[in-house]
Design an enzyme around this catalytic site. Structure first.
Site, mmCIF file in Angstrom:
data_model
loop_
_atom_site.group_PDB
_atom_site.id
_atom_site.type_symbol
_atom_site.label_atom_id
_atom_site.label_comp_id
_atom_site.label_asym_id
_atom_site.label_seq_id
_atom_site.Cartn_x
_atom_site.Cartn_y
_atom_site.Cartn_z
ATOM 1 N N MET A 127 0.866 -1.176 0.000
ATOM 2 C CA MET A 127 0.000 0.000 0.000
ATOM 3 C C MET A 127 0.904 1.227 0.000
ATOM 4 S SD MET A 127 -3.105 0.883 2.649
ATOM 5 C CE MET A 127 -2.157 0.466 4.106
ATOM 6 N N ARG A 152 -6.019 -1.910 9.201
ATOM 7 C CA ARG A 152 -6.171 -1.414 10.566
ATOM 8 C C ARG A 152 -6.669 -2.510 11.497
ATOM 9 N NH1 ARG A 152 -8.505 4.730 9.252
ATOM 10 N NH2 ARG A 152 -6.425 5.598 8.834
ATOM 11 N N TYR A 211 1.606 3.232 12.835
ATOM 12 C CA TYR A 211 1.337 3.022 11.405
ATOM 13 C C TYR A 211 -0.103 2.572 11.147
ATOM 14 C CZ TYR A 211 2.877 -2.019 11.808
ATOM 15 O OH TYR A 211 3.065 -3.339 12.120
ATOM 16 N N GLU A 212 -0.490 2.702 9.884
ATOM 17 C CA GLU A 212 -1.885 2.524 9.454
ATOM 18 C C GLU A 212 -2.837 3.480 10.168
ATOM 19 O OE1 GLU A 212 -2.231 1.045 6.857
ATOM 20 O OE2 GLU A 212 -0.380 -0.121 6.830
ATOM 21 N N GLY A 213 -2.330 4.654 10.505
ATOM 22 C CA GLY A 213 -3.141 5.661 11.184
ATOM 23 C C GLY A 213 -2.857 5.658 12.662
#
Length: 629
Positions: A194, A327, A468-470
């Site tokens: 991604m 997530r 990571y991933e928000g």
């Protein structure tokens, strides 16, 4: 719920694990062997008693997903982790992936382990049979995900990102793109990534500059730089399929002008055969605090050929599908690291002899597991881990119901619950994992600070999970804005109603009172009320005081995580009490852990709620001028 009996006749399971053991790297002085044993019994308990595998198996298309099949799959996955993946964990941390002249070499043994993972069919466990997957529900794939992550977090990131790429392509890609890429991704022969972040655009995707120039044949030339690309380059798969956000020439500014493209490392012919290298290069990899074995790449696109996924300018919408999958998976990483850190701490506490017991029961020094504060730390680690696991597995069950229920209204209701819970699973489980890994070091004392014991790696690996991933703040903003304010608290209130049903069951259980029931009844009620009041506070103040509402986002997320995990621990308590005669030792441990959660953890809900509902809102946090910091 009653445990299921023997499943009907056939199953479609084709997952297989190759025999043989990867060689362990020699231990350095004072290094302790990994102590992880997959908690299949606890996983099975959650699936049977809290998720309800018999209900999942009744959904259209999931008739083979019985409780017995789930146990068989979990046992095979546990063996894969134990024999193939776990032996590479500490050696990969010491000897991480290496970059040289644009190529990345993975740690010794990783390629062979990945080949066994692929040959066993594990990448496709929950993906459609139409593209070569097993087609099993998410609730069966989730324990397998956890076990792989517990044994080797860095290794597990490669399949995780591939799963996300598959989800995005299934959702938005054309049939042509699906036919070209999905079967290879589902098999694991090709890996996925991604590509969002750029040097000038971290979490603010409105600042993306990567460009996509359309060509006459319908493809695009992609140019730009992407950073923090997990497993963006490696030698384990014959091709890497990058999902890349970029702008077309006439795209509007901001996030409304972002499109999604699939850009392979090696070009793919119309018949699926591999062609020459595409114009995407790995110019470096990062040197990280943890997850060192995974290659975190800087990728340079210089007119690389890519295919548009879906429609132009809808890329962020499609990428959110991949991000939601990632997530949830990162939330499971939090559970996985917590479980591994807990098990290592227990093993050390059993063997480390130090000090006489405070109750005078022995004149000699005893193993530190006999000391009250060590027990407190271990129980905190255990309770946080079991609560997070239960909430995550129930969330996976909601996903299966949202995708497979025959009733459209049920699908919509469970989709709403799943979407509400994803940022909670991600944010709460990962924040908890840092606390649990930190406690694991504390149990080890000074030896925990020494790398050779292995306890420190869990904390180093866990520290990226809330980022990571928000980040946790991004998850909190999502939970407040999209998941609470947008529907006027409907999903949150639905979950509160489900807590009410469990509280009613706890009231009925008072006919045979136990300290665990009394503590859980009182403290879950307290948590439920603080959560309900906090939801109403956010709804009432969002328009007039947005800084106060969004500034309270992280405490609100943690409140949701704590209370919802407490709810699942209450359900676990009731199930364990109902079934304790079938396995007294296991169920008594479940009862004790739930009791500890109720008594020591749930009361913290009051602190979160106090911070959320402070009359001055964020007055104290915003009191200083910028120059005063």
């Amino acid at each position: 719920m009653a445990l299921l009996g023997s499943p009907p006749g056939r199953t479609v399971l084709t997952i297989r694990v190759h025999a043989g053991r990867m060689a362990r790297a020699p231990h350095r002085h004072r290094e302790t062997a990994m102590t992880y044993v997959a908690p299949v019994k606890d996983m099975t308990f959650v699936l049977d008693q809290l998720v309800g595998m018999e209900n999942i198996a009744q959904l259209p298309g999931l008739g083979d997903a019985t409780a017995d099949l789930a146990r068989s799959v979990m046992e095979e996955c546990a063996r894969l982790g134990r024999e193939v993946v776990e032996p590479l964990n500490s050696s990969g941390d010491r000897n991480p992936s290496r970059w040289e002249n644009g190529a990345v070499s993975t740690p010794p043994g990783f390629k062979e382990a990945y080949r066994q993972y692929v040959d066993g069919g594990w990448q496709g466990i929950s993906h459609p049979a139409e593209y070569g997957g097993q087609g099993l529900p998410k609730v069966i794939g989730t324990p397998c995900m956890e076990m792989l992550q517990s044994t080797n977090l860095a290794f597990s990131l490669c399949p995780l990102l591939t799963d996300g790429a598959i989800e995005a392509l299934l959702t938005a890609a054309s049939d042509e793109v699906k036919d070209l890429y999905l079967s290879k991704l589902v098999s694991g022969e090709w890996a996925g990534t991604m590509n969002l972040t750029e040097p000038q655009a971290g979490s603010d995707l409105a600042l993306l500059r990567s460009r996509a120039e359309p060509l006459e044949d319908g493809t695009y030339r992609i140019s730009g730089t992407k950073i923090f690309i997990t497993w963006g380059e490696h030698d384990m798969a014959e091709n890497i399929v990058h999902l890349v956000l970029a702008r077309t020439p006439d795209a509007p500014e901001g996030i409304r002008g972002i499109s999604l493209f699939v850009v392979p490392k090696r070009l793919v012919a119309s018949d699926g055969s591999l062609g020459p290298r595409n114009r995407v290069d790995c110019v470096s990899i990062e040197h990280k605090l943890g997850i060192r074995a995974s290659a975190t790449a800087v990728l340079q696109y210089d007119g690389a050929i890519g295919h548009l996924v879906g429609e132009e300018n809808r890329g962020l919408e499609y990428m959110f599908v991949m991000m939601n999958a990632a997530r949830f998976a990162v939330g499971m990483q939090g559970v996985a690291v917590s479980e591994a850190a807990y098990q290592k701490a227990v093993a050390y506490a059993r063997e480390r002899v130090q000090s006489r017991p405070v109750d005078g029961s022995s004149k000699q020094a005893v193993a530190i597991i006999h000391h009250p504060d060590v027990r407190r730390m271990l129980m905190s680690m255990r309770a946080l881990t079991e609560g997070a696991r239960a909430l995550a597995y129930v969330t996976a069950g909601y996903s299966d119901l949202a995708h497979h229920s025959a009733d459209p209204a049920n699908r919509a209701a469970y989709r709403s619950l799943y979407e509400f819970l994803v940022p909670v699973v991600k944010g709460w489980s990962t924040e908890s994992s840092v606390d649990v890994a930190n406690l694991g070091i504390q149990v080890h004392g000074g030896m925990g600070y020494i790398e050779e014991t292995g306890a420190a790696q869990f904390l180093r690996d866990a520290r990226i999970l809330p980022i990571y991933e928000g980040t946790t703040a991004i998850q909190a903003n999502d939970l407040v804005g999209r998941k609470t304010l947008r529907d006027r608290g409907a999903a949150a209130k639905s979950l509160i109603g489900m807590i009410d049903a469990t509280l009613a069951d706890l009231e009925k259980a008072r006919d045979t009172p136990t300290p665990a029931i009394e503590s859980m009844r009182h403290n879950l009620r307290l948590g439920r009320d603080t959560l309900a009041d906090s939801v109403e506070f956010l709804l009432a103040h969002a328009d007039r005081r947005p800084n106060a509402v969004y500034g309270a986002g992280v405490p609100y997320l943690k409140l949701c995580g704590l209370v919802l995990c407490g709810w699942q621990m209450a359900r676990s308590l009731l199930a364990a009490l109902a079934n304790r005669e079938s396995d007294p030792e296991f169920h008594s441990a479940k009862i004790a852990t739930a009791h500890f959660f109720a008594t020591h953890l749930l009361p913290q809900a009051v602190g979160y709620a106090t911070a959320i509902q402070a009359p001055e809102g964020l007055g104290d946090a915003l009191a200083l001028a910028e120059s005063q910091f």
